[in-house]
Structure formats: structure tokens, C-alpha cells
Design a protein around this motif. Structure first.
Motif, PDB file in Angstrom:
ATOM      1  N   PRO A  43      35.673  37.289  48.926  1.00 56.23           N
ATOM      2  CA  PRO A  43      35.748  36.719  47.572  1.00 56.23           C
ATOM      3  C   PRO A  43      34.980  37.506  46.519  1.00 56.23           C
ATOM      4  O   PRO A  43      35.462  37.706  45.404  1.00 56.23           O
ATOM      5  N   GLU A  44      33.778  37.992  46.874  1.00 58.94           N
ATOM      6  CA  GLU A  44      33.007  38.707  45.870  1.00 58.94           C
ATOM      7  C   GLU A  44      33.651  40.050  45.524  1.00 58.94           C
ATOM      8  O   GLU A  44      33.548  40.528  44.389  1.00 58.94           O
ATOM      9  N   SER A  45      34.328  40.666  46.497  1.00 62.00           N
ATOM     10  CA  SER A  45      35.032  41.918  46.209  1.00 62.00           C
ATOM     11  C   SER A  45      36.195  41.665  45.257  1.00 62.00           C
ATOM     12  O   SER A  45      36.421  42.438  44.308  1.00 62.00           O
ATOM     13  N   LEU A  46      36.928  40.594  45.487  1.00 62.84           N
ATOM     14  CA  LEU A  46      38.029  40.248  44.590  1.00 62.84           C
ATOM     15  C   LEU A  46      37.518  39.951  43.187  1.00 62.84           C
ATOM     16  O   LEU A  46      38.132  40.363  42.186  1.00 62.84           O
ATOM     17  N   GLU A  47      36.387  39.266  43.104  1.00 62.50           N
ATOM     18  CA  GLU A  47      35.808  38.989  41.785  1.00 62.50           C
ATOM     19  C   GLU A  47      35.376  40.279  41.100  1.00 62.50           C
ATOM     20  O   GLU A  47      35.578  40.461  39.897  1.00 62.50           O
ATOM     21  N   PHE A  48      34.779  41.200  41.854  1.00 63.22           N
ATOM     22  CA  PHE A  48      34.365  42.482  41.287  1.00 63.22           C
ATOM     23  C   PHE A  48      35.561  43.220  40.698  1.00 63.22           C
ATOM     24  O   PHE A  48      35.513  43.712  39.564  1.00 63.22           O
ATOM     25  N   PHE A  49      36.647  43.300  41.439  1.00 61.36           N
ATOM     26  CA  PHE A  49      37.805  44.064  40.983  1.00 61.36           C
ATOM     27  C   PHE A  49      38.566  43.370  39.864  1.00 61.36           C
ATOM     28  O   PHE A  49      39.389  43.997  39.190  1.00 61.36           O
ATOM     29  N   SER A  50      38.304  42.092  39.641  1.00 60.66           N
ATOM     30  CA  SER A  50      38.974  41.386  38.544  1.00 60.66           C
ATOM     31  C   SER A  50      38.592  41.967  37.184  1.00 60.66           C
ATOM     32  O   SER A  50      39.295  41.740  36.193  1.00 60.66           O
ATOM     33  N   ALA A  51      37.501  42.729  37.135  1.00 65.91           N
ATOM     34  CA  ALA A  51      37.080  43.353  35.876  1.00 65.91           C
ATOM     35  C   ALA A  51      37.824  44.658  35.608  1.00 65.91           C
ATOM     36  O   ALA A  51      37.652  45.256  34.541  1.00 65.91           O
ATOM     37  N   TYR A  52      38.622  45.110  36.563  1.00 74.32           N
ATOM     38  CA  TYR A  52      39.343  46.378  36.438  1.00 74.32           C
ATOM     39  C   TYR A  52      40.849  46.133  36.407  1.00 74.32           C
ATOM     40  O   TYR A  52      41.342  45.133  36.942  1.00 74.32           O
ATOM     41  N   ARG A  53      41.559  47.067  35.799  1.00 72.01           N
ATOM     42  CA  ARG A  53      43.006  47.103  35.943  1.00 72.01           C
ATOM     43  C   ARG A  53      43.274  47.864  37.239  1.00 72.01           C
ATOM     44  O   ARG A  53      43.075  49.083  37.305  1.00 72.01           O
ATOM     45  N   CYS A  54      43.685  47.162  38.268  1.00 71.94           N
ATOM     46  CA  CYS A  54      43.829  47.871  39.543  1.00 71.94           C
ATOM     47  C   CYS A  54      44.858  47.202  40.448  1.00 71.94           C
ATOM     48  O   CYS A  54      45.212  46.030  40.273  1.00 71.94           O
ATOM     49  N   ARG A  55      45.308  47.989  41.386  1.00 70.97           N
ATOM     50  CA  ARG A  55      46.179  47.516  42.456  1.00 70.97           C
ATOM     51  C   ARG A  55      45.369  47.646  43.748  1.00 70.97           C
ATOM     52  O   ARG A  55      44.902  48.727  44.099  1.00 70.97           O
ATOM     53  N   LEU A  56      45.199  46.544  44.446  1.00 73.10           N
ATOM     54  CA  LEU A  56      44.336  46.513  45.628  1.00 73.10           C
ATOM     55  C   LEU A  56      45.159  46.483  46.907  1.00 73.10           C
ATOM     56  O   LEU A  56      46.137  45.737  47.009  1.00 73.10           O
ATOM     57  N   HIS A  57      44.737  47.289  47.869  1.00 73.96           N
ATOM     58  CA  HIS A  57      45.320  47.270  49.212  1.00 73.96           C
ATOM     59  C   HIS A  57      44.188  46.986  50.200  1.00 73.96           C
ATOM     60  O   HIS A  57      43.376  47.865  50.482  1.00 73.96           O
TER      61      HIS A  57
END
Length: 202
Positions: A43-57
Motif C-alpha cells: 500500500p505505501e508503494s502505491l501511495e508513493f507512486f500516486s504522486a507520479y504520472r506512471c505505469r506500474l508493473h
């Protein structure tokens, strides 16, 4: 928050990081990052990446049977194909950031070469990576999973299940066997592990 998540959070400890922020430096603000994380999508990783425009795998390769049970059963060309089958991304994908955590230490030398060979076609000259390594083959590897708290701190919590057999790769060995990446910088941690900043080979 679910009960399991609450319990996991209560077991987490913090680890400062000095080499994680450089992984994200220099990308243009309008650039949409493509990120490969070989661990769990915590969950904390998903929250961190929410601040970026990104595609996560998120690919939890730690739990793949190939890694857990059978990497010794194949020769190296077969291992390359096995890993290539796991690393199936949409056509045209170019990965900007690879988060390996301590996964590379759970691959023997043949599997390390094979995994990185299978990953290389998805990289580009600006790809960066982050990994945890060891100073020498006597360094203990904690059985843990990593979440991103911030650019300068990780959350570490015990990983469920039994620890996999592991194959510690000191820095020189990692540099010689890893295909597609060069070690740009490594910092020694207090427990003998290394935090490693990687960049795509030129």
C-alpha cells in the motif's frame, strides 16, 4: 485498513535510503514513468507512486516456482526463455525504473545472467535500477519485503513463508554477471548489506 494490513504495518521498521532518490532524478516532468517492481505492490508503494504520472508493473518474482523451486533444473538458454515468459509486457514498453530490492540475491549466477538477459530488451539507455546487495558472501540476507515510504526511506517488514535459498552476490560479482546494467554507485549499510544504484549499460 484491513486487519492483515494493520498487523503488517505494525511489524514494519524504517530503513533510511540515500540512493533511492537519484533513481527518479532527471526525468522530464511530463514524462510518464514506466516502473517494474519485482516485489509486492504494498500500500505505501502505491501511495508513493500516486504522486507520479506512471505505469506500474508489479511482478512478485519471489513467489514464482521458477525462482522458488526449479532454477537449477534448466540450462542457461532455457532459463532465459523461462524468465522471458514471465517478463511479458505490452509491445513497445520501455522500462524507466527497475526496483529489484534483494531479489537478485535469490538467483544463482546462471539465473542472474538469464534473468537480466531476458529483461534487457525492455530497457532503454536512460533506464535506472535500485537493488540491495551484500558486501561479501558472509553477509546475512534478511527475510523481508520492502515498501516505499518516501524518496529517502523504505518500510521493511517480515516476509511470509520460508526464506528461499539465496546466493549472495558481492558487488564485483554482481557487476560481472548482471547483463544490461552497470553499477553507478553503492553504499555500505550498517549490517553489511549494500544499497546499489544501477544504470543501463551504454
Amino acid at each position: 485498513m484491513a486487519v492483515a494490513e494493520a498487523v503488517a504495518s505494525s511489524l514494519a521498521s524504517a530503513q533510511p535510503s540515500k540512493l533511492f532518490a537519484p533513481v527518479f532524478e532527471g526525468f522530464a516532468p511530463e514524462h510518464r514513468l514506466t516502473v517494474l517492481d519485482v516485489g509486492l505492490g504494498l500500500p505505501e508503494s502505491l501511495e508513493f507512486f500516486s504522486a507520479y504520472r506512471c505505469r506500474l508493473h508489479f511482478l512478485d518474482l519471489f513467489d514464482e516456482p521458477l525462482v522458488r523451486e526449479s532454477q537449477q533444473e534448466y540450462d542457461e538458454p532455457e532459463l532465459v526463455q523461462q524468465f522471458a515468459d514471465l517478463l511479458q509486457f505490452p509491445e513497445g514498453t520501455r522500462i524507466d525504473v527497475c526496483l529489484f530490492w534483494d531479489f537478485l540475491n535469490y538467483l544463482d549466477m546462471r539465473a542472474l545472467r538469464a534473468f537480466s538477459t531476458a529483461l534487457k530488451p525492455w530497457l532503454h539507455p536512460g533506464t535506472r535500477g535500485h537493488a540491495m546487495g551484500v558486501l561479501n558472501d558472509q553477509t546475512a540476507l534478511p527475510h523481508c519485503e520492502y515498501g516505499i515510504a518516501s524518496l529517502d526511506q523504505f518500510n521493511i517488514r517480515p516476509r511470509q513463508g520460508d526464506q528461499l535459498p539465496w546466493y549472495p552476490h558481492p558487488q564485483a560479482q554482481l557487476a560481472s554477471k548482471l547483463v544490461g546494467f552497470d553499477i553507478h554507485k553503492a553504499m555500505l549499510l550498517a549490517d553489511g548489506r549494500l544499497e546499489i544504484l544501477l544504470g543501463a549499460s551504454r
